[in-house]
Design a protein around this motif. Structure first.
Motif, PDB file in Angstrom:
ATOM      1  N   LEU A 202       0.836  -1.202   0.000  1.00  0.00           N
ATOM      2  CA  LEU A 202       0.000   0.000   0.000  1.00  0.00           C
ATOM      3  C   LEU A 202       0.868   1.248   0.000  1.00  0.00           C
ATOM      4  O   LEU A 202       1.854   1.325   0.731  1.00  0.00           O
ATOM      5  CB  LEU A 202      -0.891  -0.008   1.258  1.00  0.00           C
ATOM      6  N   PHE A 203       0.504   2.187  -0.859  1.00  0.00           N
ATOM      7  CA  PHE A 203       1.083   3.523  -0.782  1.00  0.00           C
ATOM      8  C   PHE A 203       0.125   4.384   0.016  1.00  0.00           C
ATOM      9  O   PHE A 203      -1.039   4.514  -0.371  1.00  0.00           O
ATOM     10  CB  PHE A 203       1.213   4.151  -2.176  1.00  0.00           C
ATOM     11  N   LEU A 204       0.564   4.944   1.095  1.00  0.00           N
ATOM     12  CA  LEU A 204      -0.259   5.899   1.837  1.00  0.00           C
ATOM     13  C   LEU A 204       0.340   7.264   1.562  1.00  0.00           C
ATOM     14  O   LEU A 204       1.323   7.651   2.164  1.00  0.00           O
ATOM     15  CB  LEU A 204      -0.171   5.628   3.338  1.00  0.00           C
ATOM     16  N   MET A 205      -0.249   7.963   0.622  1.00  0.00           N
ATOM     17  CA  MET A 205       0.286   9.267   0.295  1.00  0.00           C
ATOM     18  C   MET A 205      -0.662  10.309   0.861  1.00  0.00           C
ATOM     19  O   MET A 205      -1.745  10.517   0.326  1.00  0.00           O
ATOM     20  CB  MET A 205       0.411   9.434  -1.208  1.00  0.00           C
ATOM     21  N   ALA A 206      -0.251  10.923   1.928  1.00  0.00           N
ATOM     22  CA  ALA A 206      -1.061  11.968   2.547  1.00  0.00           C
ATOM     23  C   ALA A 206      -2.392  11.438   3.053  1.00  0.00           C
ATOM     24  O   ALA A 206      -3.438  12.002   2.809  1.00  0.00           O
ATOM     25  CB  ALA A 206      -1.290  13.131   1.571  1.00  0.00           C
ATOM     26  N   GLN A 207      -2.327  10.352   3.740  1.00  0.00           N
ATOM     27  CA  GLN A 207      -3.540   9.848   4.385  1.00  0.00           C
ATOM     28  C   GLN A 207      -3.155   9.124   5.664  1.00  0.00           C
ATOM     29  O   GLN A 207      -2.092   8.519   5.745  1.00  0.00           O
ATOM     30  CB  GLN A 207      -4.312   8.912   3.450  1.00  0.00           C
ATOM     31  N   ASN A 208      -4.046   9.207   6.638  1.00  0.00           N
ATOM     32  CA  ASN A 208      -3.755   8.659   7.967  1.00  0.00           C
ATOM     33  C   ASN A 208      -4.925   7.780   8.397  1.00  0.00           C
ATOM     34  O   ASN A 208      -5.694   8.135   9.290  1.00  0.00           O
ATOM     35  CB  ASN A 208      -3.545   9.829   8.943  1.00  0.00           C
ATOM     36  N   PRO A 209      -5.088   6.625   7.753  1.00  0.00           N
ATOM     37  CA  PRO A 209      -6.340   5.862   7.923  1.00  0.00           C
ATOM     38  C   PRO A 209      -6.530   5.253   9.300  1.00  0.00           C
ATOM     39  O   PRO A 209      -7.656   4.928   9.661  1.00  0.00           O
ATOM     40  CB  PRO A 209      -6.224   4.769   6.851  1.00  0.00           C
ATOM     41  N   VAL A 210      -5.465   5.112  10.079  1.00  0.00           N
ATOM     42  CA  VAL A 210      -5.659   4.584  11.424  1.00  0.00           C
ATOM     43  C   VAL A 210      -6.525   5.545  12.238  1.00  0.00           C
ATOM     44  O   VAL A 210      -7.306   5.142  13.091  1.00  0.00           O
ATOM     45  CB  VAL A 210      -4.283   4.353  12.097  1.00  0.00           C
ATOM     46  N   ILE A 211      -6.413   6.829  11.929  1.00  0.00           N
ATOM     47  CA  ILE A 211      -7.238   7.818  12.613  1.00  0.00           C
ATOM     48  C   ILE A 211      -8.540   8.053  11.856  1.00  0.00           C
ATOM     49  O   ILE A 211      -9.610   8.110  12.435  1.00  0.00           O
ATOM     50  CB  ILE A 211      -6.499   9.174  12.717  1.00  0.00           C
TER      51      ILE A 211
END
Ligand code: MGD
Ligand code: MGD
Ligand code: SF4
Ligand code: SF4
Ligand code: SF4
Ligand code: SF4
Ligand code: SF4
Ligand code: MO
Lengths: 366, 297, 858
Positions: C374-383
């Motif tokens: 997974l690329f997490l680009m400018a996202q904070n999905p745990v929150i």
């Protein structure tokens, strides 16, 4: 795409401001004050900040009072009693010097940037007792120093006459500065926004002045007693201390009544350390005990060095407790928003028409 | 949307230099030495966003000083301090039970928010108390502390009637709002007022602001907000006791105490003379009495 | 956004923020505007100064509520009941704007006789197919006519060929009854549909006092018409529901009836989220869309070739008829010289979707190890992601995770600081995910554009150099692409063609080889392939492959080789019209108010002097006004399609039909296709609710997506163990997942800890004091936080029961200075049927005093 053209500039949707031309501009009226007994605060957070002073200031105020008054009384004694008061004069001069030597470092130590203490002498500001005090202390220190030096030189027997002259010449301004030293500290407290310091300005000055004279007299008396009071100075000094303590007591009672009337007396009542300093320290030890001793000595119809010594020590201690107690009470008072905000509603200030209103207001709140 | 006519001159998106007199564009005020400046804070427009607090800290490089959740509504700042020169207060005035309002006065009501700041008092008690001259009145009629002169005597702190100025225990100097002295010198309006999204904080020339404020009070009265009044404008609550005026003044809709403001603060230096006179009179009388006592045989 | 698209033609705010200053009445609902859009709220305040009535409907009394004239408390998830109540009020009291609604909406259009309403079928529309769990939309159509949607997906799932049935659109206008007497005309259907939405029912369902509700309804009605206009502002208080799309639809119906679209101070202002979130739907980060609302080809649909795809996506009438031009030019921009007419301009290199690939199902796929990296680009999905522990499990099952952000965000440190670690459910050594933390650069460190909430595209320059290894997204994607291309350069495999063919020819600048963002914007605007001249406007885009265009709605943003309109900063002067056409660029074609043809009456005259915007100038024979015209500039108001000639595209749109994106040129009060849950908004309870649906037997939206499984269970209706309504929301002081604010001391201190807002009545029942620790629980998880006891929340009486609502800001996590438990530990993975949007605004939970983790006591 539509270009910006001239006829596009025609419409604008501005409406006339509401109420335009109908009402005169106004500043509005304060909503009515809460009824007596109801206090509004902002979550109980202080509406004033207490001074960031440490213990040094209390000590300094005390030292300034004792040494300043000693300087004054020794001058008076010397002028009135002449050679009989020689030892009083000498002790007064040394006490003056000692006071400046202890006081100045105390004051500097309390600064949060002590290495810049000399900026106090950069300007003079008549609105600032702190500034006035800096110059008083400087003058007091300088003249007391010269006077004590003259005393010392003459005591050592060198160039006696000249030294004595110098000592006397310096003693007069030193005493003048000493008078200032012994009371300006009251204005230092009163010229702030702390309710308890501000509430009884004149009475506080009277208390400080009286207790300074009492403690100065007591200190000089102790010194005389130490030498056996050969010239009868101690007795007279005790009488001065007695009188000054009476004055201090009367002013204290009046001040307490005023604090109660303004509703700013709560720290004196419910903070044990402050209450102890003021009631036990300043009043019981500093006023009741010495008055009792002096009274007992007077009743016993003979010289009572023991009672005199106890009284003197009590007066001196009381003078310290008075100052320290008031300082802390004032700091606590600043941090009591209900008191401070109520105090800041007093009509004398709110409507600006003087003490008549104060009395009315006091009557209403008493 | 209000646009200043000068906006039409500055239409580039890249600026190779600072904008001349930027304050004209952002606050409609030209800044020149020798004139009086201040803030009119209209609390009825405040949305409690705290942008002013953050802008102030960012511009002035002030540290944060959190002590955790206060439980005081949304106010976790608590008070003004040596590091916090803007403080937004939150007062919930929502009735209990079924009395909770749905129909409300225009503009701010029920949840009061107010951005507090140094008042830059007319006869500024802090300035009058300062023994070093560290606090001075600037060419913009604002009150500023010079930390290089301050020796941390702390006397300005109890002098202030509004709990504003404080001594920083770390650097040993007094600090407070400078009304962005540095920015004013550069023709910029203060950081806090510039950041305020609703113009609750309005910066400008004092006389203009007072005029605007009076108009606003009249307008609010007209719309039924009869409780609106000015605090700190000349002749109003807050500008009492010889303080003359508060250069940062407020439009409030509840008692001053609700906002932690004193109804009638006064000028502490007025007490210097009575105190000294009484004190010296006491000492002189007692000295005279002493003379009589010493004179007795 | 599909909601506005389905109703009006474009999925975007219909008016500019600053135009709110011209409103006479503003309803803010489903948005905490003062807190989350303070700059836009400035214009609400300006309207207030000019005398407008401002209203806020929200479950909580917020900083927005404090500034308004009327505050309407509503239970979370009941907005359709409230808005439906207003629609009924307006219809039954004849307060709607008759001339406008009759001419510009499909109010008089006659619907298929087979149509059955929720009022007939106790909460269901006709067409439900229980086996497929969805609606067949055949009975929702105009009588005798299949109406394609104006949305991204024009494809319709019908038995017969899409093309044939919709061809009728070339032949005649939809059947209408201007007298509104036909029992199946939209007007009559609407009246029946909302007959039950009486003020009494509104009060019983929403909890809002009847008088307050009536005041809101009355204010809107009073401030609409020829002389006055009202606007509605919403944000995620509406969208974060299983019925989110339909809530917005209800607002669209209302504004259509009141004549509040396309006019000054009127409209629906969708307050979007992140600074360029509108941009990220225009040039989407969504799995099912290509730039400018072009649908992503679907593997299971008859879209195998370009011809097939165009055949079913090109609508016969309305502006979308131009579809092939836009799509071909997009392919030309992407594949440039690799694409030819013979290989369908590279159509088959486009990835095809096979189902729902949105965030929520992706999370489950990660957990199931279907997705490995997974690329997490400018996202904070745990929150920010629903069901945070499930997200943690998903991330923990990956092989690799690239996090491009500005700090070590919670989603990067989950494997050693996460909730599962804290609670001992997992151990760091058992998590195999390799995390690559790559520093991103912030807005000021890179050039580019923001598209704001009202479609305004504004350019910004880089003002400082990013520190260290921090690089822009553009840099990262460009260089990643270049390296991939280098790796695949010599491959002859067909499957590698997409990588080999993609065009990445952008000039780079400086030591860091930063691609030139203006060159990208030029491509987005479009250019002629032959001589590389910038396209001046959408009319220059061609279907024959001679033009390339990255996103057709943006054409005009860079209209000349030397002119970047997004960079322009010419506001109107103090006496100017206030549309500020010289300030940046608003898509499409710099139009500030969409559908502004509707600001004039059918004859082309402004409805009133006070509310004029554009009008027909008979002398000049064209439309003029203070905005860029959202209509064919020279089409006469009395133009009628010549049906004999089988008109297509906009030729089939009359001169008095302002909604040019709609196949019939009118705004859809009744939506025939494109939306999954029905043509009209009906009130359904949230998927988790303490009370039964008082309108229908159908409890919650039948089409809502649920993924019930272990760890993602939902609560039953009225579950006694989870009796309280919970809603989650933002605080001004923090931004979303909190990285930009929780890591920055000056903002972290403003709200330094997490908390839950609790009404005093409930706190008293449970013995909770202000600042006490409390524990909130759902079947998904439990959190501990501080109690903020406040009168700003109030108990409701719903269906005779006292219902408490609790609020919890969702910004907090373990990273940074301002910390707290994650609200999304409590939420469930569920979704709206159209957008897969979660329902984090209304769920149920339990509450107790105390702490969750005993060790935290020390
Ligand atoms: N300061 C700040 N600004 C932001 C953001 C931020 O994090 N901080 N985030 C940005 C982003 S990404 C977005 S999407 C937007 C979101 O902007 P908003 O939509 O304003 O954000 P929220 O606070 O999540 O929700 C708004 C309100 O909806 C209410 N609400 C909850 N349920 C319901 C309901 O059923 N009906 C109604 N009518 N109201 C309900 C909540 O009480 C809350 O007050 O803000 C953007 N702006
Ligand atoms: N319970 C509940 N959950 C919600 C919501 C709710 O209301 N309630 N709201 C939802 C909504 S509307 C949204 S939008 C989502 C938001 O959820 P996310 O998008 O996950 O939230 P953000 O915290 O905004 O994440 C953005 C990240 O990007 C980083 N960043 C910022 N600028 C840049 C940049 O230029 N480059 C790079 N590489 N990184 C950058 C930030 O540091 C931050 O970590 O959350 C959703 N989740
Ligand atoms: S408010 Fe306090 S700090 Fe500010 S000028 Fe007045 S006295 Fe000084
Ligand atoms: S602390 Fe500094 S600024 Fe304050 S009175 Fe003392 S010298 Fe002046
Ligand atoms: S004027 Fe400047 S220093 Fe004062 S509060 Fe505003 S930003 Fe801070
Ligand atoms: S910036 Fe303005 S609106 Fe925001 S809190 Fe400060 S004064 Fe209030
Ligand atoms: S934070 Fe930025 S985007 Fe949000 S309102 Fe403020 S200025 Fe606008
Ligand atoms: Mo968002």
């Amino acid at each position: 795409m539509t270009e910006v053209t001239a006829d596009r500039q025609t419409t604008s949707l501005t409406l006339p401001p509401r109420g335009a031309g109908r009402l005169q501009p106004a500043t509005g009226h304060l909503p009515p004050a809460p009824p007596p007994g109801v206090d509004i605060t902002y979550y109980g957070t202080p509406s004033l900040k207490a001074s960031p002073w440490k213990w040094h200031v209390g000590a300094y105020l005390f030292v300034a009072g004792v040494s300043g008054a000693a300087q004054v009384l020794s001058l008076v004694a010397g002028m009135v009693r002449g050679r009989k008061a020689r030892s009083v004069v000498r002790n007064g001069r040394y006490m003056g010097l000692a006071g400046s030597l202890i006081g100045a470092p105390l004051l500097i130590a309390d600064l949060h940037t002590p290495d810049r203490w000399y900026n106090m002498l950069r300007i003079f500001r008549s609105t600032s007792p702190m500034s006035i005090g800096s110059y008083l202390l400087t003058a007091f220190g300088a003249f007391s120093g010269v006077s004590a030096l003259g005393q010392f030189v003459s005591d050592m027997g060198w160039r006696k006459r000249a030294a004595r002259r110098v000592a006397w010449a310096a003693h007069v301004p030193a005493a003048a500065a000493g008078a200032g030293m012994s009371v300006y500290t009251a204005s230092l407290l009163s010229a702030t926004s702390s309710p308890l310091w501000a509430a009884a300005t004149r009475l506080l000055a009277i208390r400080f002045g009286s207790s300074a004279i009492a403690s100065g007299a007591a200190a000089l008396s102790l010194a005389e007693r130490a030498r056996g009071d050969r010239d009868g100075n101690a007795r007279r000094l005790d009488a001065v201390a007695f009188l000054a303590t009476i004055s201090s007591l009367v002013a204290t009672m009046a001040a307490n009544r005023r604090y109660r009337a303004y509703g700013v007396d709560s720290p004196l009542r419910d903070e044990p350390a402050i209450a102890a300093k003021n009631k036990l320290g300043a009043s019981a030890v500093g006023q009741a005990l010495p008055l009792a001793c002096y009274g007992a000595a007077a009743v016993s119809k003979r010289d009572r060095p023991d009672l005199s010594a106890v009284a003197s020590l009590a007066v001196i201690a009381g003078s310290y407790f008075l100052r320290s107690g008031i300082i802390h009470a004032g700091m606590a008072s600043s941090e009591r928003p209900a008191d401070a905000l109520r105090f800041a509603r007093r009509p004398s200030v709110a409507r600006g028409n003087g003490s008549a209103r104060i009395e009315h207001w006091i009557a209403r709140h008493d | 949307m209000n646009v200043h006519s000068r906006a039409l001159e500055e239409t580039r998106s890249i600026f190779d230099r600072a904008l001349r007199d930027e304050s004209e564009l952002t606050a409609g005020a030209t800044i020149a030495p020798g004139r009086q400046y201040g803030f009119f804070t209209d609390t009825t427009l405040c949305i409690g966003c705290k942008a002013c607090e953050v802008a102030c800290k960012e511009w002035n490089l002030l540290p944060s000083e959190s002590a955790g959740l206060t439980g005081m509504s949304y106010d976790n700042t608590r008070d003004l301090s040596a590091y916090t020169w803007r403080h937004v207060e939150f007062i919930e005035k929502i009735a209990d039970g079924n009395g909770r309002a749905t129909d409300m006065a225009p503009f701010q009501s029920n949840w009061l928010m107010m951005s507090d700041v140094c008042k830059h008092c007319g006869n500024a008690p802090c300035l009058e108390a300062c023994p070093t001259g560290s606090i001075f009145r600037t060419e913009f009629d604002t009150v500023v502390v010079q930390q290089d002169i301050c020796n941390g005597c702390g006397y300005c702190v109890p002098a202030c009637p509004f709990a504003v100025i404080d001594v920083d225990p770390y650097d040993g100097k007094a600090h407070k709002c400078t009304l962005c002295y540095d920015r004013l010198k550069g023709g910029l309006e203060p950081a806090c007022s510039k950041a305020c999204p609703t113009d609750s904080i309005q910066f400008g020339e004092y006389s203009d602001l007072v005029e605007r404020a009076r108009q606003r009070v009249a307008d609010l009265h007209d719309r039924g907000v009869e409780t609106a009044y000015l605090y700190g404008a000349p002749g109003t609550a807050g500008a009492t006791g010889d303080l003359d005026r508060l250069n940062a003044f407020f439009l409030l809709i509840d008692r001053p105490e609700v906002y932690n403001l004193p109804e009638a603060p006064d000028r502490p230096s007025n007490r210097v003379r009575p105190s000294l006179v009484s004190g010296l009179a006491t000492v002189s009388s007692l000295a005279f009495a002493a003379a009589l006592i010493f004179a007795r045989r | 956004m599909p909601s506005l698209g389905a109703s009006f033609g474009r999925g975007a705010a219909t008016l500019a923020q600053w135009d709110l200053a011209n409103s006479d009445c503003i309803l803010v609902m489903g948005s905490n505007m003062a807190e989350n859009h303070p700059i836009a709220f400035r214009f609400v305040m300006e309207a207030k100064q000019r005398g407008a009535t401002i209203m806020h409907a929200d479950p909580r009394f917020t900083r927005t509520s404090a500034l308004v004239d009327i505050y309407a408390p509503v239970r979370a998830g009941t907005d359709i009941a409230f808005l439906g109540g207003i629609i009924r009020y307006v219809l039954e009291n004849d307060l709607w704007f008759e001339e406008y609604a009759l001419a510009y909406t499909n109010l008089s259009t006659i619907i298929d006789p087979e149509f059955r309403d929720t009022s007939d079928l106790d909460g269901m529309f006709s067409g439900w197919e229980p086996d497929k769990q969805h609606y067949a939309t055949g009975s929702w159509q105009y009588e005798g006519m299949l109406m394609p949607s104006s949305l991204t997906e024009h494809y319709l799932d019908t038995a017969e060929s899409f093309g044939k049935e919709t061809k009728i659109l070339h032949e005649r206008p939809p059947p209408r009854d201007p007298a509104l007497q036909h029992p199946n005309c939209v007007y009559q259907i609407l009246r029946r549909h909302y007959a039950a939405y009486t003020p009494e029912m509104v009060e019983q369902v929403t909890g809002c006092p009847r008088e307050t509700f009536l005041k809101v309804a009355d204010a809107l009605a009073r401030n609409s018409g020829r002389e006055r206009t009202s606007a509605i502002c919403y944000a995620v208080g509406w969208t974060h529901h299983s019925t989110g799309v339909q809530i917005i639809r209800a607002a669209a119906v209302l504004q259509g009836l009141l004549g509040n679209i396309g006019r000054p101070g009127a409209g629906i202002l969708a307050l979007r989220g992140h600074t360029s979130i509108q941009g990220s739907t225009d040039i989407p980060t969504l799995y099912n869309m290509l730039p400018s609302y072009i649908p992503q080809p679907h593997a299971f649909r008859p879209q195998g070739s370009l011809q097939d795809y165009l055949e079913i996506e090109q609508v016969p009438t309305g502006w979308w008829h131009n579809f092939p031009k836009y799509f071909v030019s997009l392919l030309r921009a992407w594949y440039r010289d690799h694409g030819t007419k013979d290989n369908d301009w590279g159509y088959n290199w486009l990835p095809k979707i096979v189902g729902d690939h949105s965030q929520l199902p992706m999370t489950l796929a990660m957990k199931d190890r279907l997705i490995r990296g997974l690329f997490l680009m400018a996202q904070n999905p745990v929150i920010g992601g629903s069901n945070s522990e499930l997200v943690e499990e998903g991330l923990g099952n990956l092989e690799w995770l690239v996090v491009r952000d500005i700090a070590e965000i919670d989603s990067a440190s989950f494997w050693y600081k996460g909730n599962l670690i804290k609670s001992g459910k997992r151990r760091p050594q058992d998590i195999g995910t390799e995390v690559f933390l790559m520093p991103g650069s912030l807005a000021g460190e890179k050039a580019g554009t923001f598209t704001n909430t009202h479609r305004l595209v504004q350019w910004h320059d880089a003002v400082v150099t990013a520190p260290g290894d921090a690089r822009s997204e553009l840099w990262f994607v460009y260089h990643l692409g270049k390296r991939l291309k280098a790796l695949y350069r010599d491959s002859t495999a067909e499957k590698d063609k997409p990588i080999q063919s993609i065009n990445l020819d952008y000039p780079v600048q400086g030591d860091r080889q930063e691609p030139d963002a203006e060159a990208v914007l030029q491509e987005i605007n479009g250019y002629t392939i032959a001589d590389r001249n910038q396209l001046g406007g959408v009319n220059d885009i061609q279907a024959d492959g001679s033009t390339a265009c990255g996103s057709w709605i943006y054409t005009g943003v860079y209209p000349r080789n030397d002119h970047n309109q997004a960079r322009s900063r010419c506001p109107d002067g103090p006496d100017g019209p206030g549309t500020h056409l010289g300030w940046a660029f608003a898509w499409p074609m710099n139009r500030r108010t969409l559908y502004n043809r509707a600001s004039a009456d059918p004859a082309g005259k402004p409805w009133s002097e006070r509310k004029r915007l554009v009008w027909w100038d008979e002398e000049k024979k064209r439309w003029i006004g203070t905005d860029s015209i959202d209509f064919e500039e020279e089409k006469r108001p009395d133009y009628q399609p010549d049906w004999d000639s089988c008109p297509g595209g906009t030729d089939a749109i009359g001169g008095a039909d302002p909604f040019i994106m709609m196949p019939d040129g009118r705004s859809a009060l009744f939506v025939t296709s494109g939306l999954k849950e029905g043509p009209l908004p009906s009130h359904y309870e949230p998927l988790e609710s303490p009370v039964p649906n008082q309108f229908y037997a159908q409890q919650s939206s039948p089409t809502a997506k649920t993924w019930e499984r272990d760890g993602n269970r939902l609560h039953d209706v009225g579950d006694p163990e989870h009796p309280y309504v919970l809603t989650t929301y933002r605080l001004t002081e923090h931004h979303s997942g909190g990285t930009p604010t929780r890591f920055v001391p000056t903002t972290a201190e403003l709200q330094p800890e997490g908390f839950a807002e609790i009404p005093p009545e409930l706190a008293a029942e449970l013995g909770i004091q202000n600042r006490d620790w409390v524990v909130l629980s759902t079947k998904r998880g439990s959190v501990e936080t501080r109690a903020l006891v406040t009168n700003r929340l109030r108990p409701f009486t719903i269906a005779g029961r006292r219902i408490y609502q609790i609020g919890m800001p969702w910004h907090f996590g373990w990273a940074g200075y301002a910390t707290g438990d994650i609200a999304n530990v409590l939420t469930a993975v569920v979704g709206d049927p159209n957008t897969s949007m979660h329902e984090n605004k209304a769920l149920t939970c339990s509450l107790r005093k105390g702490r969750l983790r005993q060790e935290a006591h020390a």
